[in-house]
Scaffold this motif. Structure first.
Motif, PDB file in Angstrom:
ATOM      1  N   ARG A  79      -7.767   1.814   0.208  1.00 18.26           N
ATOM      2  CA  ARG A  79      -6.435   2.548  -0.383  1.00 18.26           C
ATOM      3  C   ARG A  79      -6.278   3.556   0.001  1.00 18.26           C
ATOM      4  O   ARG A  79      -7.253   4.266   0.975  1.00 18.26           O
ATOM      5  CB  ARG A  79      -7.332   3.021  -1.958  1.00 18.26           C
ATOM      6  CG  ARG A  79      -8.121   1.536  -2.291  1.00 18.26           C
ATOM      7  CD  ARG A  79      -7.114   1.026  -3.224  1.00 18.26           C
ATOM      8  NE  ARG A  79      -7.782  -0.475  -3.424  1.00 18.26           N
ATOM      9  CZ  ARG A  79      -8.554  -0.677  -4.835  1.00 18.26           C
ATOM     10  NH1 ARG A  79      -8.127  -0.113  -5.573  1.00 18.26           N
ATOM     11  NH2 ARG A  79      -9.414  -1.399  -4.852  1.00 18.26           N
ATOM     12  N   SER A 103       0.573  -0.744   0.352  1.00 20.91           N
ATOM     13  CA  SER A 103      -0.049  -0.103  -0.305  1.00 20.91           C
ATOM     14  C   SER A 103       1.219   1.202  -0.039  1.00 20.91           C
ATOM     15  O   SER A 103       1.865   2.165   0.188  1.00 20.91           O
ATOM     16  CB  SER A 103      -1.165   0.192   1.422  1.00 20.91           C
ATOM     17  OG  SER A 103      -0.027   0.448   2.399  1.00 20.91           O
ATOM     18  N   SER A 118      -2.987   1.392  -6.453  1.00 17.80           N
ATOM     19  CA  SER A 118      -3.263   1.261  -4.732  1.00 17.80           C
ATOM     20  C   SER A 118      -3.427   2.741  -4.006  1.00 17.80           C
ATOM     21  O   SER A 118      -3.386   2.860  -2.990  1.00 17.80           O
ATOM     22  CB  SER A 118      -1.390   1.220  -4.549  1.00 17.80           C
ATOM     23  OG  SER A 118      -1.402   0.034  -5.326  1.00 17.80           O
TER      24      SER A 118
END
Length: 282
Positions: free
Chosen positions: A127, A4, A97
């Motif tokens: 996200r 992430s 992402s």
């Protein structure tokens, strides 16, 4: 390895370095960034612009995501400077992402409302969200902002903006510009210090191409955890491809691709070392 964006930025902020986010338009650009990051053992971010998505669709996101998954270093894929809820939604559905919900051209209240809505959508999908407070001059993705319309980030507004939108990273305007600097850059570090004192999330600086190394190093020490790089990377690839076609007696497409990849790797490696992220990949 695909991770992430929030994880990358938190680690960078914690360990006092910054992550490079590099705009890519082609497979050559993607390969250059991944190869450079692997060579110096650095995390990095592959970044796409809305104009590129309009041209080739979410296939570019899929390419970046797969490249990040296969990379030997931590990487994420980010949508840069997006003003369209439709494009943001499409990118999120394609698995990106993180997004930059860009309401910087709007008055403060409208920017905050737009960002809050886009952040809520992205966060519901787990996200990461970046936003911009203030407005950079210069040209990015075909959109030009005149110097007279640029606005520096107000530190007093930054706290309210972050608290009400829930974003994970804040892009600030402290005298940096998109594209090339046509006079020696002057960054307002007092303003940056005031912003960093008021918000706890990682800060982002756009317009890195052309900033002196000392300014970048100082910005990292003051809480900037992500730098955007576009102009130097793009220009290196275009110039190398053009030289190859002019000088080669029998041009081959694969050879031209390799030439562009190698040319783009050089500025990427230089930035990763400068940002302090080289050697930080586990």
């Amino acid at each position: 390895m695909l991770v992430s964006t929030e994880q990358l930025l938190k680690q960078a902020r914690q360990d006092s370095y910054a992550v490079g986010a590099f705009n890519v338009y082609t497979l050559e650009g993607v390969r250059a960034v991944v190869s450079a990051a692997e060579q110096v053992h650095s995390p990095a971010i592959l970044q796409v612009l809305p104009s590129a998505l309009e041209l080739v669709g979410t296939a570019l996101i899929a390419c970046c995501l797969e490249a990040a998954r296969q990379a030997a270093v931590p990487m994420s894929v980010h949508l840069d400077h997006c003003r369209s809820p439709t494009t943001i939604t499409g990118a999120l559905n394609a698995g990106i992402s993180s997004i930059m919900a860009d309401g910087s051209q709007l008055p403060f209240a409208r920017n905050m409302d737009f960002t809050r809505r886009m952040a809520a959508l992205a966060i519901s999908m787990q996200r990461t969200v970046e936003a911009e407070l203030g407005c950079l001059s210069g040209t990015e993705d075909g959109i030009t902002v005149a110097d007279r319309k640029a606005r520096l980030t107000d530190p007093d507004q930054a706290t309210d903006f972050v608290d009400h939108t829930g974003v994970h990273a804040l892009a600030v305007c402290i005298g940096n510009v998109h594209g090339r600097y046509h006079s020696p850059p002057e960054l307002d570090f007092d303003r940056l210090a005031a912003i960093a004192d008021r918000v706890s999330i990682p800060l982002v600086l756009h317009g890195t191409s052309g900033l002196p190394d000392a300014m970048i190093t100082r910005a990292v020490s003051m809480g900037v955890a992500k730098f955007n790089v576009n102009t130097e990377l793009r220009d290196a690839g275009i110039a190398a491809g053009g030289r190859y076609m002019r000088l080669s007696e029998k041009p081959e497409l694969v050879d031209r691709m390799q030439t562009e990849i190698e040319a783009m790797k050089h500025p990427v490696i230089a930035k990763l070392v400068l940002f302090g992220s080289a050697g930080k990949a586990p």
